[in-house]
Design an enzyme around this catalytic site. Structure first.
Site, short mmCIF file in Angstrom:
data_model
loop_
_atom_site.label_atom_id
_atom_site.label_comp_id
_atom_site.label_asym_id
_atom_site.label_seq_id
_atom_site.Cartn_x
_atom_site.Cartn_y
_atom_site.Cartn_z
N LYS A 53 0.66 -4.61 -14.34
CA LYS A 53 0.32 -3.63 -13.29
C LYS A 53 1.24 -2.41 -13.40
CE LYS A 53 -1.64 -7.16 -10.35
NZ LYS A 53 -1.46 -8.15 -9.29
N GLN A 97 2.59 -9.60 -4.66
CA GLN A 97 2.05 -10.53 -5.66
C GLN A 97 2.04 -11.95 -5.10
OE1 GLN A 97 0.83 -9.58 -8.79
NE2 GLN A 97 0.14 -11.71 -8.90
N ASP A 120 -4.93 -4.29 -2.15
CA ASP A 120 -5.54 -5.57 -2.52
C ASP A 120 -6.76 -5.88 -1.65
OD1 ASP A 120 -4.59 -6.94 -4.72
OD2 ASP A 120 -2.87 -7.81 -3.67
#
Ligand code: NAD
Length: 284
Positions: A53, A97, A120
């Site tokens: 990422k 994460q 997200d």
């Protein structure tokens, strides 16, 4: 004839377009989009994902800040960091994460992210907007699958789509997005009986189960589109939730693992971060 969907090439194409737009909008706004990625602990797969990422962010011209916290981090410590990131005007996207270490209250952490920075798409506010058909930040993996359908001209309207898996991260938002595309959607899960016969009626199967090679040829009707979201490690190799060689000849389209859905997830994270940047800086 079976078409192999090239998620790697499509992901790179999307990221290239995003980089062009980032350069243009950054010039107007006077700063780059900023993505903060928070990694707690030393889970090896999470470290790989976070590195990927970070690399993608830099290539797209974003400012990327990665916060690496120790395995023993408390919920309060993490909430304090999120609070700072929520208030930081240079941060447009916040990604925590998953999975988090056991002692951390995952829900409390995810719900504390400013929904406008929730790249997200996991905050209940954004989940609600997705489900009532509004535009918002959509979860990256199912959104990436929708981009595959769009790019490959795979029609959804009136089609029977079966999603295997009902997680909040993949299965449920996938079903919601397919419904928005006017597909007739069935969700199968661990308690569903005779999944093979349900899938046998499907024009589109999306497998997000987390069981290696779960979907076999007896699940697939001739000409079906098979999308494999699964990423499982078997004997050091990545394997999907679909038995690729078994179903291959029956499919009109199929995604490989690796190189199918995975690269689209990263591309859509970049997409969401740019979207959040543009919304927050009034560039729409
Ligand atoms: P999860 O474990 O949260 O959910 C799995 C779902 O599968 C559950 O809803 C469960 O009901 C269902 N399930 C479990 N056993 C089943 C069975 N025997 N029959 C039918 N359904 C069953 O997993 P997740 O986070 O949704 O991820 C699913 C898979 O996708 C995993 O392999 C994961 O690694 C992968 N994944 C890939 C990406 C990507 O970028 N490609 C992103 C997220 C997850």
């Amino acid at each position: 004839m079976t078409t192999i969907i090239d998620g790697k090439a499509l992901g790179l194409k999307i990221r290239g377009k995003i980089a062009e737009e980032v350069a243009e909008v950054s010039r107007k706004v006077g700063r780059k989009p900023g993505l903060a990625v928070v990694l707690v602990g030393e889970d090896p797969a999470s470290q790989v994902y976070v590195n990927m990422k970070e690399k993608a962010c830099l290539e797209a011209g974003f400012n990327s800040s990665v916060y690496r916290l120790s395995q023993s981090t408390t919920t309060d410590e993490l909430l304090n960091l999120i609070d700072e990131l929520n208030k930081n005007d240079g941060i447009d996207g916040i990604l925590v994460q998953l999975p988090l270490p056991e002692q951390i209250d995952e829900k409390e952490v995810l719900y504390s992210i400013d929904p406008k920075k929730d790249v997200d798409g996991f905050h209940p506010f954004n989940v609600g907007l997705l489900n009532i058909g509004e535009d918002t930040l959509f979860p990256c993996t199912p959104y990436g699958v929708m981009k595959i359908f769009e790019e490959y001209g795979i029609e959804l309207s009136g089609k029977n789509a079966v999603v295997i898996g009902r997680s909040n991260i993949v299965g449920k938002p996938m079903a919601s997005l397919l419904l928005r595309g006017n597909a007739t959607v069935t969700i199968c899960h661990s308690r569903t009986k005779d999944i093979a016969s349900i899938c046998k009626n499907a024009d589109i199967i999306v497998a997000a189960v987390g069981i290696p090679q779960f979907v076999t040829a007896d699940f697939v009707k001739d000409g079906a589109v098979v999308i494999d979201v699964g990423i499982n490690r078997v004997d050091g190799k990545l394997v999907g939730d679909v038995n690729y060689s078994d179903v291959f000849d029956k499919c009109s389209y199929i995604t490989p693992v690796p190189g199918g859905v995975g690269p689209m997830t990263i591309a859509m994270l970049m997409f969401n971060t740019l979207k959040s940047f543009k919304t927050r800086t009034h560039q729409y």
